[in-house]
Design an enzyme around this catalytic site. Structure first.
Site, mmCIF file in Angstrom:
data_model
loop_
_atom_site.group_PDB
_atom_site.id
_atom_site.type_symbol
_atom_site.label_atom_id
_atom_site.label_comp_id
_atom_site.label_asym_id
_atom_site.label_seq_id
_atom_site.Cartn_x
_atom_site.Cartn_y
_atom_site.Cartn_z
ATOM 1 N N CYS A 19 0.846 -1.183 0.000
ATOM 2 C CA CYS A 19 0.000 0.000 0.000
ATOM 3 C C CYS A 19 0.882 1.234 0.000
ATOM 4 O O CYS A 19 2.016 1.195 0.465
ATOM 5 C CB CYS A 19 -0.889 0.001 1.227
ATOM 6 S SG CYS A 19 -1.978 -1.418 1.240
ATOM 7 N N TYR A 66 -5.242 -13.493 -3.259
ATOM 8 C CA TYR A 66 -4.742 -13.112 -1.941
ATOM 9 C C TYR A 66 -5.601 -13.653 -0.803
ATOM 10 O O TYR A 66 -6.810 -13.420 -0.754
ATOM 11 C CB TYR A 66 -4.718 -11.578 -1.927
ATOM 12 C CG TYR A 66 -4.254 -10.907 -0.664
ATOM 13 C CD1 TYR A 66 -3.110 -11.305 -0.002
ATOM 14 C CD2 TYR A 66 -4.944 -9.807 -0.171
ATOM 15 C CE1 TYR A 66 -2.678 -10.634 1.132
ATOM 16 C CE2 TYR A 66 -4.519 -9.125 0.950
ATOM 17 C CZ TYR A 66 -3.385 -9.554 1.599
ATOM 18 O OH TYR A 66 -2.965 -8.881 2.712
ATOM 19 N N ASP A 123 3.138 -9.391 9.804
ATOM 20 C CA ASP A 123 3.849 -9.524 8.531
ATOM 21 C C ASP A 123 4.861 -8.391 8.359
ATOM 22 O O ASP A 123 5.961 -8.606 7.862
ATOM 23 C CB ASP A 123 2.822 -9.505 7.388
ATOM 24 C CG ASP A 123 3.434 -9.840 6.043
ATOM 25 O OD1 ASP A 123 4.487 -10.503 6.019
ATOM 26 O OD2 ASP A 123 2.858 -9.440 5.021
ATOM 27 N N HIS A 125 -3.203 -11.736 5.886
ATOM 28 C CA HIS A 125 -3.377 -10.592 6.774
ATOM 29 C C HIS A 125 -4.664 -10.623 7.582
ATOM 30 O O HIS A 125 -5.092 -9.592 8.103
ATOM 31 C CB HIS A 125 -3.281 -9.275 5.978
ATOM 32 C CG HIS A 125 -1.888 -9.000 5.490
ATOM 33 N ND1 HIS A 125 -1.605 -8.016 4.571
ATOM 34 C CD2 HIS A 125 -0.717 -9.581 5.791
ATOM 35 C CE1 HIS A 125 -0.296 -8.009 4.334
ATOM 36 N NE2 HIS A 125 0.259 -8.955 5.057
#
Ligand code: ADP
Ligand code: SF4
Length: 691
Positions: A31, A171, A267, A174
């Site tokens: 991001c 994906y 992460d 997270h």
């Protein structure tokens, strides 16, 4: 210079299904707070990574349907065909340098409040949405919803192909995406074929992989980005159990595995909480159960560590977000034999923080990050000097060091004078605090760059007075003398000096970093700064045996570090060290070795014995500047054309801001700046209404 042959392995091409990456450097999806809102900035930033040699350059998360609307976060989108052109712009910028472009398709399911789209959120079961605690619930998806969801994902993959992408990343990581919610026992209590057994909970993810392979797999690589462990023991996915079983069940499905730990806080841990390569233990098994290439992150910045991770059979590709932000040219520097010039990430998460506050990305080490388009700044190139000026930079903290480095690169004659016996300013002081040693890279990188420059001289132990500066004979003077923490408690909450807050009853963070220590056995840290320094003072002093209370007007300790993904780690650490935490408290008075506080909710008085360490605000060290500006004629007589304050001396802020200010000073020297203009390019609007 030619590269060390030991690093040749990093430059081998890697096949990912029908496409081939030119080397083993994979810029992981990250991001950046620019995304669809600042598309020119996003495109130029991604293009820069490709120019710097990253063989695969990925988007950040790319949302694919209005039911997964992440407002106020600023990501890319493939909601419809209207989103194809700007993403095609990114693809072109990446292809121009021979790299592959990847798109990460994401739907955050029950996490999103859909505050822009106003769609009802969806998830595996009925649940309140989690992000920002919006007063909304996600509804449980029925089988027709799941069919629709798969269709949206497939359509997005087809649109990604239209945009020219080479790779689709599917994906499930997270703890923040629909397939990871379906996979998790915590989130999924369904009783149909999508709930219960691991096979059922994994069904949606397998279907998404299969759909993507069928839709675009003939021409595009399909990468599975999958978290194998949630770092919460048996309460979550563990790599020894279901994490491993899941990978085994899908082992040969994707064209490449991109594996990590979950959630994002785990992460992307900061260097304060985890060393380089800390995920290796969790992901090591993946290559043993799949023949497909494996990529993993690890905040790797050293080519030796990268080669070792490949040779030890852990990964095939070096996946990196932060190291690619700190140095977009990391691969090329290794390729060309300049590994010593790598600007190593310090693991501070300022980059993540700016995304989390919905602002364009900034980086402590790389001041050009996010400025590639807006200011036309290149991380490795800067215009040559336009005059023969001699520049005096006073203070060798991050601002002064960066200014001297870039001015030196431009070819100016530079003298950098530092009062202390060591360069680095606050970076040297702060990197000596517990677990912040990686921060010294801010200093060491710049010292390393300056060292071979014949036109830059650094003088230590050289505290300059106004007279020294006037007599020096420089054409331009940059004052980078930093700032000093207040000792009187004034800050956001306290507006007049706390009675009794004098040395030795109150010690500022500077006092503590200078080696002064409170008398007695107890300390109250008053944290009205809310970033890392309050917690660092508590951490340091409790480690030295003091009994520590941390009082803060905030709702929790170090509240701003939520943005750097550290708040929970900090709180856990301080609690485990035995620090007493008093949220919603302020300090009223010191006297007789007692700190009197007030509970801001109840008004109750709370007293603790000890010395106060107020962490509230800093004041610029601008006495030298003020003295020089006292008589403009003196400057003229001395032949000084300009005096500028940079970094904390101008406005105390982050280390990232000081580096940026130093960089900006060097870029702008001898250029005309319109004081009334906007100092960067802005987005052009193409409006349907309003003309
Ligand atoms: P910044 O973050 O803005 O770079 P720092 O506080 O990290 O600021 O660094 C300021 C540096 O300036 C410190 O190393 C300090 O020793 C040095 N300094 C302060 N005053 C003088 C001076 N008069 N002459 C030379 N160096 C100075
Ligand atoms: Fe690394 Fe900090 Fe830069 Fe992020 S902001 S890339 S963590 S140096």
């Amino acid at each position: 210079m030619s590269r060390d042959p030991r690093y040749d392995i990093l430059f081998e091409p890697i096949r990912i299904g029908p496409v081939t990456a030119p080397n083993r450097f994979y810029q992981a999806p990250h991001c950046n707070g620019m995304g669809r809102l600042f598309p020119d900035s996003m495109i130029a930033m991604r293009g820069m990574k490709a120019e710097g040699g990253w063989g695969i350059v990925a988007t950040e998360q790319c949302d694919f349907h209005p039911t997964g609307d992440v407002q106020p976060f600023t990501e890319t989108r493939l909601w419809g065909d209207m989103d194809v052109p700007y993403l095609a712009g990114m693809v072109n910028a990446v292809h121009k340098h021979g790299s592959l472009a990847a798109v990460e398709l994401v739907h955050n399911g029950q996490d999103t409040g859909n505050i822009y789209s106003r769609e009802v959120p969806i998830g595996p079961v009925h649940r309140p949405v989690t992000w920002l605690n919006h007063p909304v619930q996600a509804r449980a998806m029925d089988l027709s919803d799941i069919r629709a969801y798969r269709r949206w994902h497939r359509n997005a993959a087809l649109r990604a192909r239209k945009a020219g992408f080479d790779i689709v990343v599917v994906y499930a990581g997270h703890d923040g995406t629909m397939p990871s919610h379906f996979l998790s026992r915590r989130h999924n209590q369904r009783s149909d074929e999508y709930g219960g057994s691991l096979e059922n909970r994994l069904r949606l993810y397998r279907e998404l992989l299969q759909d993507t392979l069928e839709a675009v797999g003939d021409t595009m690589g399909v990468v599975a980005r999958f978290a194998v462990d949630e770092m919460m023991g048996p309460n979550g996915l563990e790599w020894q159990n279901e994490g491993r079983d899941a990978i085994e069940m899908m082992a040969e499905m994707p064209d490449m595995w991109d594996v990590n730990v979950s959630d994002w806080e785990n992460d992307s841990m900061t260097s304060r909480f985890a060393p380089e390569g800390y995920q290796e233990d969790y992901i090591a098994f993946v290559k043993q159960v799949s023949s497909k290439p494996v990529a993993a992150v690890g905040r790797y910045t050293s080519p030796d560590t990268m080669v070792s991770a490949i040779k030890r059979g852990l990964v095939d590709m070096i996946c990196a977000a932060r190291p690619s932000i700190a140095d977009p040219f990391l691969p090329n520097k290794i390729r060309d034999g300049h590994a010593d010039d790598i600007r190593e990430c310090i693991g501070c998460n300022i980059c993540a923080a700016w995304n989390n506050i919905s602002a364009p990305i900034r980086c402590t080490q790389n001041p050009t990050m996010g400025e590639e388009w807006r200011k036309d700044w290149h991380p490795e190139q800067i215009a040559p000097k336009s005059t023969e000026s001699h520049v005096l930079v006073v203070g060798a903290g991050p601002a002064g060091l960066e200014a001297a480095h870039q001015l030196g690169k431009r070819g100016y004659r530079v003298t950098l004078a530092e009062a202390g016996s060591q360069a680095g300013g606050r970076v040297s002081r702060e990197s000596a605090l517990p677990n912040l040693n990686a921060w010294s890279r801010v200093r060491d990188y710049r010292l390393g760059q300056i060292a071979p420059m014949a036109n830059v001289d650094l003088y230590l132990n050289s505290e300059l007075s106004p007279k020294d500066v006037l007599e020096f004979g420089a054409d331009h003077v940059a004052i980078a003398t930093g700032s000093t923490w207040r000792r009187d408690g004034i800050g956001r909450h306290v507006r007049a000096p706390i009675p009794g807050s004098e040395f030795p009853y109150a010690l500022s963070p500077d006092d503590i970093m200078d080696g002064k220590r409170p008398e007695g056995a107890s300390v109250v840290v008053f944290d009205d700064d809310h970033f890392y320094m309050g917690s660092m003072m508590a951490d340091l002093l409790v480690g030295e045996g003091y009994q520590v209370t941390l009082a803060t007007p905030g709702l929790c300790v170090s509240s701003w570090t939520e943005h750097t993904l550290e708040q929970q780690h900090i709180e856990k650490r301080l609690v485990s060290l035995g620090v007493e935490i008093l949220p919603r408290h302020s300090v009223v008075e010191l006297g007789g070795g007692v700190v009197e506080m007030v509970n801001l909710v109840t008004g109750e008085s709370v007293k603790r014995p000890g010395v106060l360490v107020p962490v509230t605000m800093r004041l610029p060290n601008d006495a030298l500047y003020d003295a020089l500006m006292d008589g403009p004629d003196r400057l003229k007589t001395a032949g000084i054309k300009s005096v500028r304050r940079i970094g904390d001396c101008y406005g105390p802020a982050t280390i990232a801001a000081a580096v940026y200010e130093g960089h900006r000073y060097a870029r702008e020297l001898d250029t005309e700046i319109d004081p009334d203009g906007v100092p960067f390019k802005t987005v052009k609007y193409d409006l349907e209404l309003g003309g």
